[in-house]
Scaffold this motif. Structure first.
Motif, PDB file in Angstrom:
ATOM      1  N   TRP A  84     -10.846  -1.056  -2.872  1.00 15.16           N
ATOM      2  CA  TRP A  84      -9.723  -0.461  -3.595  1.00 15.16           C
ATOM      3  C   TRP A  84      -9.972  -0.640  -5.090  1.00 15.16           C
ATOM      4  CZ3 TRP A  84      -4.133  -1.098  -1.397  1.00 15.16           C
ATOM      5  CH2 TRP A  84      -4.098  -0.659  -0.082  1.00 15.16           C
ATOM      6  N   THR A  86       0.243   4.576  -2.632  1.00 14.80           N
ATOM      7  CA  THR A  86      -1.127   4.466  -3.093  1.00 14.80           C
ATOM      8  C   THR A  86      -1.570   5.774  -3.739  1.00 14.80           C
ATOM      9  OG1 THR A  86      -1.621   2.893  -1.341  1.00 14.80           O
ATOM     10  CG2 THR A  86      -3.497   3.974  -2.382  1.00 14.80           C
ATOM     11  N   ASP A 144       0.814  -1.216   0.000  1.00 22.68           N
ATOM     12  CA  ASP A 144       0.000   0.000   0.000  1.00 22.68           C
ATOM     13  C   ASP A 144       0.847   1.266   0.000  1.00 22.68           C
ATOM     14  OD1 ASP A 144       0.922  -0.021   2.588  1.00 22.68           O
ATOM     15  OD2 ASP A 144      -1.052  -0.052   3.525  1.00 22.68           O
ATOM     16  N   ARG A 157     -13.231  -2.479  -8.698  1.00 22.27           N
ATOM     17  CA  ARG A 157     -13.117  -2.529  -7.236  1.00 22.27           C
ATOM     18  C   ARG A 157     -12.753  -3.933  -6.754  1.00 22.27           C
ATOM     19  NH1 ARG A 157     -14.306   2.014  -5.000  1.00 22.27           N
ATOM     20  NH2 ARG A 157     -15.646   3.442  -6.137  1.00 22.27           N
ATOM     21  N   HIS A 213      -8.371  -4.585   1.713  1.00 22.23           N
ATOM     22  CA  HIS A 213      -8.312  -4.001   0.369  1.00 22.23           C
ATOM     23  C   HIS A 213      -9.695  -3.824  -0.261  1.00 22.23           C
ATOM     24  CE1 HIS A 213      -4.421  -6.239   0.856  1.00 22.23           C
ATOM     25  NE2 HIS A 213      -4.036  -4.980   0.782  1.00 22.23           N
TER      26      HIS A 213
END
Length: 154
Positions: free
Chosen positions: A52, A10, A7, A25, A49
């Motif tokens: 994300w 990001t 991460d 997603r 996650h």
């Protein structure tokens, strides 16, 4: 890194852009695969996650319910599968793998109990590797911090 999503670095997108990217997603159990550049790298999305959005250099695989995500992650790491990916990628300036090409990958799907056992075993080994890499990293930092102190103190 090593089957895990890093991460760091990001990139965030606006709420408007995010609303238009629902099909990208992540949900727990999704696999993220590199599609350009260093092909053959995959990572497993965990609960942290969820929601994300994958970047353009990757694509998301959502296994069918009868395929264990951890099994598929490790299957994708098999040397024969990595070789298949290399042979089927485009050989442009930057190696690229399309989702349509990846859909033609033959996948051996053993009974769910065997998939789970393979996933458990390989994931436990991955955890051990990650722990040892962290130990090496911290030890190197300690060494690098300690050496100047030892050389300058009398």
């Amino acid at each position: 890194m090593y089957g895990r999503i890093a991460d760091s670095g990001t990139v965030l997108v606006t709420a408007k852009a995010s609303a238009q990217l629902d099909r990208y997603r992540l949900a727990p159990g999704d696999l993220i695969c590199v599609r350009t550049g260093d092909l053959g790298k995959q990572a497993l999305a965990g609960p942290e996650h969820e929601g994300w959005i994958t970047g353009t250099a990757c694509f998301r695989l959502r296994p069918q319910p009868f395929v264990d995500s951890r099994y598929l992650l490790h299957y994708m790491r098999h040397p024969a599968v990595r070789d298949w990916i290399d042979r089927h990628a485009s050989t442009a300036t930057v190696p690229t793998l399309t989702l349509n090409t990846l859909r033609t990958l033959p996948v051996l799907v053993p009974p769910s109990a065997i998939q789970e056992a393979i996933g458990d075993t390989m994931s436990a080994l991955d955890d051990k590797v990650a722990l040892h890499r962290k130990i090496v990293e911290v030890t190197e930092q300690l060494r690098d911090s300690l050496l100047p102190l030892l050389l300058t103190s009398q």
